[in-house]
Design a protein around this motif. Structure first.
Motif, mmCIF file in Angstrom:
data_model
loop_
_atom_site.group_PDB
_atom_site.id
_atom_site.type_symbol
_atom_site.label_atom_id
_atom_site.label_comp_id
_atom_site.label_asym_id
_atom_site.label_seq_id
_atom_site.Cartn_x
_atom_site.Cartn_y
_atom_site.Cartn_z
ATOM 1 N N VAL A 1 0.858 -1.199 0.000
ATOM 2 C CA VAL A 1 0.000 0.000 0.000
ATOM 3 C C VAL A 1 0.890 1.244 0.000
ATOM 4 N N ARG B 1 4.011 1.429 -1.002
ATOM 5 C CA ARG B 1 4.729 1.519 -2.286
ATOM 6 C C ARG B 1 3.811 2.072 -3.372
ATOM 7 N N SER B 2 2.553 1.595 -3.372
ATOM 8 C CA SER B 2 1.626 2.046 -4.429
ATOM 9 C C SER B 2 1.364 3.544 -4.319
ATOM 10 N N LEU B 3 1.514 4.086 -3.098
ATOM 11 C CA LEU B 3 1.313 5.527 -2.917
ATOM 12 C C LEU B 3 2.631 6.296 -3.000
ATOM 13 N N LYS B 4 3.664 5.618 -3.431
ATOM 14 C CA LYS B 4 4.987 6.223 -3.645
ATOM 15 C C LYS B 4 5.535 6.889 -2.374
#
Lengths: 285, 253
Positions: B157, B159-162
């Protein structure tokens, strides 16, 4: 006056096809194991159009979740390209919001703080992000639970929090990996209705990875069918069912026709997958 | 009414059990089943509280042991948690030293006190450092365990939001690991307090440990046990503070 959320059906024939917002172009994913090289996804190519709801379906182990991770930028493909509005993605892209199969709420945050999380990360002021989070919480039907912690919610409610958290970041493309897989059938149907309602209200481009044929037909404009390992594109089925849809569509003849058609495509693949799984289990014992 | 009763039930049962055990011990001593010159009657211990508080300067000694414990606890957290993070981030380092850290956690470090006396002298610093050394290993290991056990999907989660590495640590990894880190802190604190009181006793320097030594040498058994009760009180206060801090850092459990 017509309801703005209702998409007319049959859709008016447009001279221009809706433009692609996401392109999966010749994606190949190979993993190196100790003994061999395993191809998980083999030359997958399809596109996702603006405002479209598209599902990717395939038997267990066909590489659906690998494809999900590639599109989300969490895995780099061996070759091929994923582009968002023509821009190749390298790593997670802000235009893509991911909803994971596994329960992914933060247990130490309330519902409201979970949903506001992407905005907090972006540095949005507390007042603005909580206001926005409240709107999204209402959209997924969790008003009254803003101050609750995930441990106080049911599995379906927690998954709605995850969806709301992703929607709060206003992604151009909502990418979901079997978000209802761990839920019971009735909750799945109701959540499917909710997701469809949100998708139709927001005109949200959505890509759903699923192994449920009924879910794929109920929700999608198109269904991408994958073969068993290695995961290849087998066929893309246009679902020509009227909008707006709810789970009631499942009683129609046309629905049954699509389910049978896709099952016809998947049956041999699923049988092959089952036979291979049994053979490898036999070899281990 | 019933909710309030349910809320207080564990505390009431705990207090009743303790009082019951003391009553049984009192009876056993009065009946001559237990030698009162080895274990004093609980009533004598209770009666000696006021005496040792006034005559033995308990507030000052209590504060000294508590402050030494606090110093050690702060050092344990400041060093143990980053050390755990370092081992989590660097696989080679983890493989190289993890078993050494585990060995350190199990070693009877109190035996190294002469070395600490040479380095820091007969001072509170020696006691704090002994407490720190004996408590830091469990915190390091439990921090590593907590970070490693963070569910993959929560990291994804982030990582997906950088999230930046610092955000990933502050907003995902650390809160996820808090319960396990606090298990380590409790263990570390137990080891630290045992060593702190033990060393005060051994080197006859300040605090409650020294008082226990003195009272035992005077053969003031009731006073000795009363002083031990104050050591338990220090421990209870630390544990209550840890529990509060954990609940504040990691709500929703």
């Amino acid at each position: 006056m017509s309801d703005p959320t209702v998409v007319p059906w049959p859709r008016p024939v447009s001279a221009a096809r809706p433009e692609s917002v996401l392109t999966v172009d010749d994606i190949l994913v190979r993993f190196q194991t100790r003994d061999a090289s395993v191809t998980a996804v083999d030359r997958m190519t399809f596109d996702v159009r603006h405002g479209e709801f598209i599902s990717v379906i395939g038997p267990s182990g066909c590489g659906k979740s690998t494809l999900f991770n590639v599109i989300g930028g969490l895995i780099t493909p061996t070759s091929g390209l994923v582009t968002v509005a023509g821009e190749p993605i390298r790593g997670p892209h802000p235009a893509i919001g991911m909803v994971f199969q596994e329960e992914s709420t933060f247990p130490w945050r309330t519902v409201l703080d979970n949903v506001a999380f992407p905005l907090e990360v972006r540095g949005v002021s507390r007042r603005v992000r909580l206001e926005k989070a409240r709107d999204v919480v209402a959209m997924v039907g969790l008003t009254g639970f803003e101050g609750h912690y995930p441990s106080e919610l049911s599995g379906g409610m927690r998954q709605r929090v995850s969806i709301a958290r992703t929607l709060a970041s206003e992604p151009k493309i909502l990418l979901m990996d079997e978000p209802f897989a761990a839920l019971d059938e009735q909750t799945r149907l109701l959540l499917g209705d909710k997701v469809l309602q949100i998708q139709q209200t927001l005109k949200q481009t959505t890509l759903l990875i699923t192994h449920s044929i009924t879910e794929a037909v109920q929700l999608s404009d198109r269904v991408v069918v994958m073969s068993y390992r290695p995961g290849r594109l087998k066929r893309i089925v246009d679902i020509d069912l009227p909008h707006p849809r709810t789970s009631e569509i499942m009683t129609s003849d046309a629905f049954g026709h699509y389910v049978a058609e896709i099952w016809g495509d998947l049956r041999d693949e699923a049988s092959r997958g089952m036979a291979e799984a049994e053979a490898s289990r036999g070899a281990r014992t | 009414m019933s909710i309030s009763r349910a809320d207080h039930a564990p505390a009431l049962v705990g207090a009743a059990t303790l009082l019951g055990l003391f009553a049984l011990l009192e009876l056993a001593i009065r009946a001559g089943l237990v030698d009162r010159y080895v274990v004093p009657p609980p009533s004598d211990v209770v009666a000696s509280f006021a005496r040792i508080v006034t005559e033995e300067d308990i507030p000052h000694r209590f504060a000294q042991t508590a402050l030494e414990g606090l110093g050690a606890a702060v050092l344990i957290a400041l060093v143990g948690i980053p050390a755990g993070l370092l081992l989590y981030r660097h696989m080679v380092l983890r493989v190289a030293v993890q078993s050494w850290v585990a060995a350190l956690a199990a070693a009877p470090l109190v035996l190294a006190y002469p070395l600490f006396l040479v380095i820091f002298g007969r001072s509170a610093m020696t006691i704090v450092m002994m407490g720190f050394i004996s408590g830091v290993a469990p915190v390091t290991l439990k921090t590593l365990e907590g970070l490693s056990a963070t569910r993959r999907v929560l990291i994804d989660v982030g990582r997906s939001l950088k999230l930046t590495p610092a955000q990933q640590f502050r907003l995902v990894l650390l809160p996820a690991a808090v319960p396990t880190i606090f298990v380590g802190l409790r263990l570390g604190l137990v080891f630290a307090l045992i060593n702190i009181v033990g060393l005060e006793f051994l080197i006859n320097f300040g605090g409650l440990g020294q008082l226990i030594n003195e009272l035992a040498e005077r053969y003031d058994l009731a006073g000795t046990y009363a002083a031990i009760a104050f050591v338990v009180l220090v421990s209870v206060l630390f544990f209550l503070a840890l529990e509060r801090t954990e609940r504040w850092l990691r709500p929703g459990r």
